[in-house]
Design a protein around this motif. Structure first.
Motif, PDB file in Angstrom:
ATOM      1  N   ASN A   1      35.861  -5.124   1.203  1.00 42.65           N
ATOM      2  CA  ASN A   1      36.956  -6.096   1.232  1.00 42.65           C
ATOM      3  C   ASN A   1      36.726  -7.219   0.234  1.00 42.65           C
ATOM      4  N   GLN A   2      35.478  -7.677   0.119  1.00 46.60           N
ATOM      5  CA  GLN A   2      35.167  -8.778  -0.789  1.00 46.60           C
ATOM      6  C   GLN A   2      35.459  -8.391  -2.236  1.00 46.60           C
ATOM      7  N   LEU A   3      35.045  -7.195  -2.642  1.00 50.62           N
ATOM      8  CA  LEU A   3      35.273  -6.761  -4.017  1.00 50.62           C
ATOM      9  C   LEU A   3      36.761  -6.576  -4.298  1.00 50.62           C
ATOM     10  N   LEU A   4      37.484  -5.989  -3.356  1.00 51.41           N
ATOM     11  CA  LEU A   4      38.921  -5.810  -3.538  1.00 51.41           C
ATOM     12  C   LEU A   4      39.616  -7.160  -3.673  1.00 51.41           C
ATOM     13  N   PHE A   5      39.203  -8.126  -2.854  1.00 54.34           N
ATOM     14  CA  PHE A   5      39.785  -9.471  -2.961  1.00 54.34           C
ATOM     15  C   PHE A   5      39.521 -10.059  -4.347  1.00 54.34           C
ATOM     16  N   GLU A   6      38.294  -9.948  -4.833  1.00 57.02           N
ATOM     17  CA  GLU A   6      37.947 -10.510  -6.144  1.00 57.02           C
ATOM     18  C   GLU A   6      38.778  -9.874  -7.254  1.00 57.02           C
ATOM     19  N   LYS A   7      38.994  -8.562  -7.174  1.00 60.50           N
ATOM     20  CA  LYS A   7      39.786  -7.877  -8.196  1.00 60.50           C
ATOM     21  C   LYS A   7      41.252  -8.298  -8.128  1.00 60.50           C
ATOM     22  N   LEU A   8      41.783  -8.426  -6.912  1.00 63.10           N
ATOM     23  CA  LEU A   8      43.165  -8.879  -6.756  1.00 63.10           C
ATOM     24  C   LEU A   8      43.333 -10.302  -7.283  1.00 63.10           C
ATOM     25  N   LEU A   9      42.347 -11.148  -7.022  1.00 61.66           N
ATOM     26  CA  LEU A   9      42.402 -12.529  -7.523  1.00 61.66           C
ATOM     27  C   LEU A   9      42.372 -12.554  -9.047  1.00 61.66           C
ATOM     28  N   HIS A  10      41.557 -11.701  -9.643  1.00 61.50           N
ATOM     29  CA  HIS A  10      41.500 -11.620 -11.109  1.00 61.50           C
ATOM     30  C   HIS A  10      42.854 -11.194 -11.690  1.00 61.50           C
TER      31      HIS A  10
ATOM     32  N   GLU B   1      43.318   2.620   0.556  1.00 62.06           N
ATOM     33  CA  GLU B   1      43.428   3.552  -0.576  1.00 62.06           C
ATOM     34  C   GLU B   1      44.484   3.087  -1.575  1.00 62.06           C
ATOM     35  N   LEU B   2      45.595   2.547  -1.070  1.00 63.79           N
ATOM     36  CA  LEU B   2      46.645   2.067  -1.958  1.00 63.79           C
ATOM     37  C   LEU B   2      46.201   0.811  -2.703  1.00 63.79           C
ATOM     38  N   VAL B   3      45.499  -0.082  -1.997  1.00 65.02           N
ATOM     39  CA  VAL B   3      44.974  -1.286  -2.643  1.00 65.02           C
ATOM     40  C   VAL B   3      43.998  -0.894  -3.746  1.00 65.02           C
ATOM     41  N   SER B   4      43.117   0.048  -3.448  1.00 66.69           N
ATOM     42  CA  SER B   4      42.130   0.501  -4.428  1.00 66.69           C
ATOM     43  C   SER B   4      42.807   1.139  -5.642  1.00 66.69           C
ATOM     44  N   PHE B   5      43.847   1.940  -5.386  1.00 65.55           N
ATOM     45  CA  PHE B   5      44.567   2.594  -6.485  1.00 65.55           C
ATOM     46  C   PHE B   5      45.206   1.551  -7.407  1.00 65.55           C
ATOM     47  N   TYR B   6      45.810   0.532  -6.824  1.00 68.07           N
ATOM     48  CA  TYR B   6      46.435  -0.532  -7.622  1.00 68.07           C
ATOM     49  C   TYR B   6      45.397  -1.256  -8.473  1.00 68.07           C
ATOM     50  N   VAL B   7      44.256  -1.575  -7.851  1.00 67.60           N
ATOM     51  CA  VAL B   7      43.191  -2.270  -8.579  1.00 67.60           C
ATOM     52  C   VAL B   7      42.667  -1.397  -9.722  1.00 67.60           C
ATOM     53  N   GLU B   8      42.421  -0.121  -9.444  1.00 69.52           N
ATOM     54  CA  GLU B   8      41.923   0.791 -10.476  1.00 69.52           C
ATOM     55  C   GLU B   8      42.929   0.955 -11.612  1.00 69.52           C
TER      56      GLU B   8
END
Length: 257
Positions: free
Chosen positions: A223-232, A204-211
């Motif tokens: 997990n794959q989508l969260l990784f891609e967003k963090l990499l971006h 939830e915290l990872v998602s909040f940061y990405v959003e």
């Protein structure tokens, strides 16, 4: 009310049934209460190494169906180069031990199919002929390398509220993000949360940061989508754009004016 009880074994004392039941039930009750809101995934360990066509999954703990499964010795699997996508998986089976016990086991094996119900992925890779399988990474981006590298992005890791990304993966992101020189408060706070908790933070915290960085809600939380967003985000910070280092440069220019 709260209580604490533990059986005391003394020479010549009668061994009572309730004393043995206490030894059986107390650890199970504690573990189930502690992980009641968690999903099925890795609790500890399960490191992967490869040498001379042998892949090893090292000892670890897995939470599945509210129960903790332990592996105390490394599991060795024959793993020659086949140049196809291969999954390292654990398949859980509940056993009937007649009257003397209850439980189950998780069988570690390699397969060319994605995990199904009752299975957990530990990693995936595509090992080419003549190559060696890498289990160490040079950067955050390197974790997604397609060939000859163990990809553990999809592995579910137990955290409060469900499962999250592999702590080692998040630690790598946090360290690289701070090295960009970002002064964005959200970047710094998120990185410190990761480092302070050794990478074990809720999805939830990872998602909040990405959003927060995307400026919109996410509809998928794999997990794959969260990784891609963090990499971006990381690429943006390294390029000096976004709300990180670029903001620092703009602030300096405004001060000079």
């Amino acid at each position: 009310m709260f209580k604490f009880e533990a059986p005391v074994f003394v020479h010549k004392n009668i061994l009572k049934k309730d004393m043995l039941e206490e030894l059986r039930d107390y650890p199970l009750m504690i573990s189930r209460m502690m992980f009641a809101d968690c999903g099925s995934g890795i609790l500890k360990g399960t490191d992967i190494t490869w040498e001379d066509d042998i892949l090893k999954v090292h000892p670890g703990l897995i939470l599945h169906g509210g129960n903790i499964y332990r592996m105390e010795e490394a599991c060795s699997l024959r793993c020659p180069p086949v140049d196809q996508l291969t999954y390292v998986k654990v398949r859980f089976v509940t056993m009937d031990f007649e009257k003397d016990r209850m439980g189950g086991f998780g069988d570690v094996y390699l397969d060319d199919r994605s995990p199904e119900s009752g299975e957990i992925e530990l990693g995936r890779f595509r090992l080419q002929e003549g190559a060696r399988l890498r289990c160490k990474y040079e950067s955050f981006e390197d974790y997604q390398t397609e060939f000859d590298t163990v990809n553990r992005i999809h592995m579910p890791y137990v955290c409060p509220g469900g499962v999250s990304l592999w702590p080692q993966l998040l630690m790598a992101f946090a360290l690289e993000l701070l090295k960009t020189g970002t002064i964005d408060a959200c970047d710094i706070s998120f990185s410190m949360q990761i480092l302070g908790n050794k990478g074990q933070i809720a999805q939830e915290l990872v998602s909040f940061y990405v959003e927060k960085n995307m400026g919109k809600k996410m509809t998928e939380y794999s997990n794959q989508l969260l990784f891609e967003k963090l990499l971006h985000i990381l690429r943006e910070r390294k390029a000096g754009s976004g709300t990180g280092k670029g903001l620092q440069n703009n602030t300096r220019q405004m001060l000079l004016l």
